[in-house]
Design a protein around this motif. Structure first.
Motif, short mmCIF file in Angstrom:
data_model
loop_
_atom_site.label_atom_id
_atom_site.label_comp_id
_atom_site.label_asym_id
_atom_site.label_seq_id
_atom_site.Cartn_x
_atom_site.Cartn_y
_atom_site.Cartn_z
N ALA A 56 0.84 -1.19 0.00
CA ALA A 56 0.00 0.00 0.00
C ALA A 56 0.88 1.25 0.00
CB ALA A 56 -0.91 -0.01 1.23
N ARG A 57 0.45 2.28 -0.72
CA ARG A 57 1.26 3.49 -0.82
C ARG A 57 1.28 4.22 0.52
NH1 ARG A 57 -0.04 7.78 -5.48
NH2 ARG A 57 -1.64 8.51 -4.04
N ASN A 58 2.48 4.52 1.00
CA ASN A 58 2.62 5.22 2.28
C ASN A 58 3.28 6.58 2.09
OD1 ASN A 58 5.22 4.43 1.71
ND2 ASN A 58 5.65 3.59 3.74
N TRP A 59 3.14 7.15 0.91
CA TRP A 59 3.68 8.47 0.62
C TRP A 59 2.62 9.27 -0.13
CZ3 TRP A 59 4.77 4.07 -2.11
CH2 TRP A 59 4.53 4.08 -3.49
N SER A 60 2.87 10.56 -0.30
CA SER A 60 1.97 11.43 -1.05
C SER A 60 2.56 11.68 -2.43
CB SER A 60 1.79 12.76 -0.31
OG SER A 60 1.06 13.69 -1.09
N ALA A 61 1.72 11.63 -3.47
CA ALA A 61 2.19 11.82 -4.84
C ALA A 61 1.29 12.84 -5.54
CB ALA A 61 2.15 10.49 -5.60
N GLY A 62 1.92 13.87 -6.11
CA GLY A 62 1.14 14.86 -6.83
C GLY A 62 1.77 16.24 -6.80
N LEU A 63 0.95 17.26 -7.00
CA LEU A 63 1.38 18.65 -7.05
C LEU A 63 0.63 19.45 -6.00
CD1 LEU A 63 2.67 21.20 -8.36
CD2 LEU A 63 0.70 21.26 -9.91
N ALA A 64 1.38 20.12 -5.11
CA ALA A 64 0.79 21.01 -4.12
C ALA A 64 1.01 22.45 -4.55
CB ALA A 64 1.41 20.77 -2.74
N ILE A 65 0.01 23.29 -4.36
CA ILE A 65 0.10 24.71 -4.69
C ILE A 65 -0.16 25.52 -3.43
CG2 ILE A 65 -0.80 26.59 -6.11
CD1 ILE A 65 -1.49 24.61 -8.25
N TYR A 66 0.76 26.47 -3.19
CA TYR A 66 0.69 27.32 -2.00
C TYR A 66 0.48 28.78 -2.41
CZ TYR A 66 2.69 23.45 0.72
OH TYR A 66 2.91 22.25 1.33
N ASP A 67 -0.23 29.51 -1.56
CA ASP A 67 -0.35 30.96 -1.67
C ASP A 67 0.80 31.59 -0.91
OD1 ASP A 67 -1.09 33.67 -0.77
OD2 ASP A 67 -3.03 33.25 -1.69
N LEU A 68 1.50 32.54 -1.55
CA LEU A 68 2.68 33.16 -0.94
C LEU A 68 2.44 34.61 -0.51
CD1 LEU A 68 5.74 31.99 -3.10
CD2 LEU A 68 5.12 31.29 -0.78
N LYS A 69 1.19 34.99 -0.33
CA LYS A 69 0.94 36.38 0.07
C LYS A 69 1.67 36.71 1.36
CE LYS A 69 -3.42 37.19 -2.35
NZ LYS A 69 -3.57 35.87 -3.00
N ASN A 70 1.74 35.73 2.28
CA ASN A 70 2.62 35.84 3.44
C ASN A 70 3.83 34.97 3.13
OD1 ASN A 70 4.05 35.65 5.84
ND2 ASN A 70 2.23 35.50 7.12
N PRO A 71 4.96 35.55 2.72
CA PRO A 71 6.08 34.73 2.23
C PRO A 71 6.69 33.82 3.28
CG PRO A 71 6.76 37.01 2.52
CD PRO A 71 5.27 36.99 2.70
N GLU A 72 6.48 34.12 4.57
CA GLU A 72 7.06 33.31 5.63
C GLU A 72 6.12 32.17 6.06
OE1 GLU A 72 8.65 35.53 8.88
OE2 GLU A 72 9.85 36.84 7.59
N VAL A 73 4.87 32.25 5.63
CA VAL A 73 3.89 31.23 6.02
C VAL A 73 3.08 30.83 4.78
CG1 VAL A 73 2.06 30.58 7.65
CG2 VAL A 73 3.74 32.32 8.29
N PRO A 74 3.65 30.03 3.89
CA PRO A 74 2.90 29.60 2.72
C PRO A 74 1.64 28.84 3.14
CG PRO A 74 5.23 29.05 2.50
CD PRO A 74 5.03 29.48 3.91
N ARG A 75 0.55 29.10 2.42
CA ARG A 75 -0.73 28.46 2.73
C ARG A 75 -1.14 27.58 1.57
NH1 ARG A 75 -6.12 30.04 1.74
NH2 ARG A 75 -5.34 31.96 0.77
#
Length: 416
Positions: free
Chosen positions: A119-138
């Protein structure tokens, strides 16, 4: 200011260093609005370093990846940060020896090691973050991929991102186009692979099992993608219709050369293409690797017209670990952009700058080789404690930033 003393420097000065709060393993690097975003392969996540004062970089912290997951490559543009998710292959016993990772199909190596497919025990794909707060990507979006996941990305704005991905059923990483026009709902729209890679469709590889045909990544200029396939060479693709990438030409110079084709940089105003073949084994076991200059006036017939000079002021082959090309500064929007001055990493030979004003006679104009890492972060057995300058990013002011697998972030001034 850093108190580190380079092993070698010419026309380049080391001005800053960060060990990323002890997480000093670094792979791909983006410097964006005064912050360095650093993908990592051991720490499983990506680090943020405030480099607004490049002489005193300040660690912000690690954005942790899910368990057993690589976030080793990423892209930043405007208010978005795109981050890969893939199985941490270097933590898998099947790839403890580098020969297994670079010397054949990743999917087949995994299948041989685990024929019962756990069984897959990792994450696979593309994550996208908002950088409006550059120190705390959301994180605002995620696109799952079946299989191993995504290795590397290209994104410089607009509706599409371009990825190397290894879905189930393929022998290794293929080219994938992702619609990110709604960053909260990224979705795949097209893919391309070399004939023989789609095992699930009954295709059969035509290359030796000891070679690795796998997309490292593609860079895109206009509607043309320049894709590097490791031992499979180079393809130029027409991506005007993102749902149907179309082959323009495929060139492969391995053999007689040693493969590892890794990074391509198009210089469209001069009809030139720079292509780096990655050195992937210690002490040049995989042979001398080169950075090539191609004339692409006729895109259907790219012609190699020269190679960059190989660093020779020390015996880098005997130094240990990898010696030879790896990454190129990719002329991203908002960074330093030049079609005459090229920055490249050469692993145990540090970072190099080359003047290609005469594309038939490239000339090295500057170099800096950082000192050996203070400690090893890479846990694979037998890895030598030797500098391995990995990625390079040059900002609009001309400051040079590099990562290393064990030695952290180095910041340099180009004096050439």
């Amino acid at each position: 200011m850093t108190d580190l003393v380079p092993d070698y420097a010419r026309n380049m000065r080391l001005i800053g260093h960060s060990d990323q709060a002890g997480r000093s393993d670094g792979v791909q690097l983006m410097v964006h609005r005064g912050y360095a975003y650093i993908g990592q392969f051991v720490s499983e996540g990506f680090s943020i370093v405030d480099v607004r004062d490049p002489r005193r970089p300040r660690d912000i912290g690690l954005v942790k990846a899910p368990p057993n997951t690589w976030n080793n490559h990423l892209q930043a543009h405007d208010d978005l940060l795109l981050v890969v998710h893939a199985k941490n292959l270097f933590a898998d016993a099947a790839f403890a020896d580098e020969h297994a990772y670079y010397g054949g199909s990743v999917a087949e190596t995994l299948a041989a090691a685990q024929p019962a497919k756990p069984a897959r025990n990792w994450s696979a794909g593309l994550a996208i973050y908002d950088l409006k707060n550059p120190e705390v990507p959301r994180q605002i979006g995620f696109m799952p991929v079946d299989g191993v996941g995504i290795h590397r990305l290209w994104y410089t704005g607009g509706p599409y991102a371009y990825a190397s991905a290894l879905p189930d059923g393929f022998s290794d990483y293929i080219f994938m186009i992702i619609d990110v026009s709604d960053p909260t709902r990224p979705r795949e729209v097209g893919r391309y692979w070399l004939p023989g890679m789609n095992l699930a469709a009954g295709e059969t590889p035509t290359w030796p099992r000891s070679q690795r045909y796998a997309l490292h990544h593609a860079t895109v200029s206009g509607t043309t993608a320049y894709a590097c396939w490791r031992d499979g060479g180079l393809t130029i693709l027409d991506v005007a219709d993102p749902s149907q990438p179309r082959l323009v030409v495929h060139r492969n110079w391995a053999p007689p050369y040693g493969g590892g084709t890794h990074s391509a940089l198009a210089l469209p105003a001069r009809d030139l293409l720079i292509v780096a073949d990655e050195a992937v084994l210690d002490n040049q076991e995989d042979g001398l690797k080169l950075t090539w200059v191609f004339d692409i006036r006729n895109p259907q017939n790219p012609v190699s017209i020269s190679t960059f000079p190989t660093p020779a002021e020390a015996d880098y082959r005997a130094k240990g670990a990898h010696f030879g090309p790896h990454n190129l500064h990719e002329n991203r929007p908002g960074s330093f952009v030049s079609d005459r001055l090229i920055f490249a990493t050469y692993q145990n030979a540090g970072v190099r700058a080359f003047d290609i004003s005469n594309p038939y006679q490239p000339v090295e104009t500057a170099a800096l080789v950082p000192p050996a890492p203070a400690r090893m972060i890479d846990r694979r057995p037998g890895r030598p404690q030797v500098i391995q300058t990995c990625d390079v990013f040059v900002d609009a002011q001309g400051l040079v930033y590099t990562t290393d697998y064990n030695a952290g972030l180095h910041i340099m001034e180009y004096l050439g």
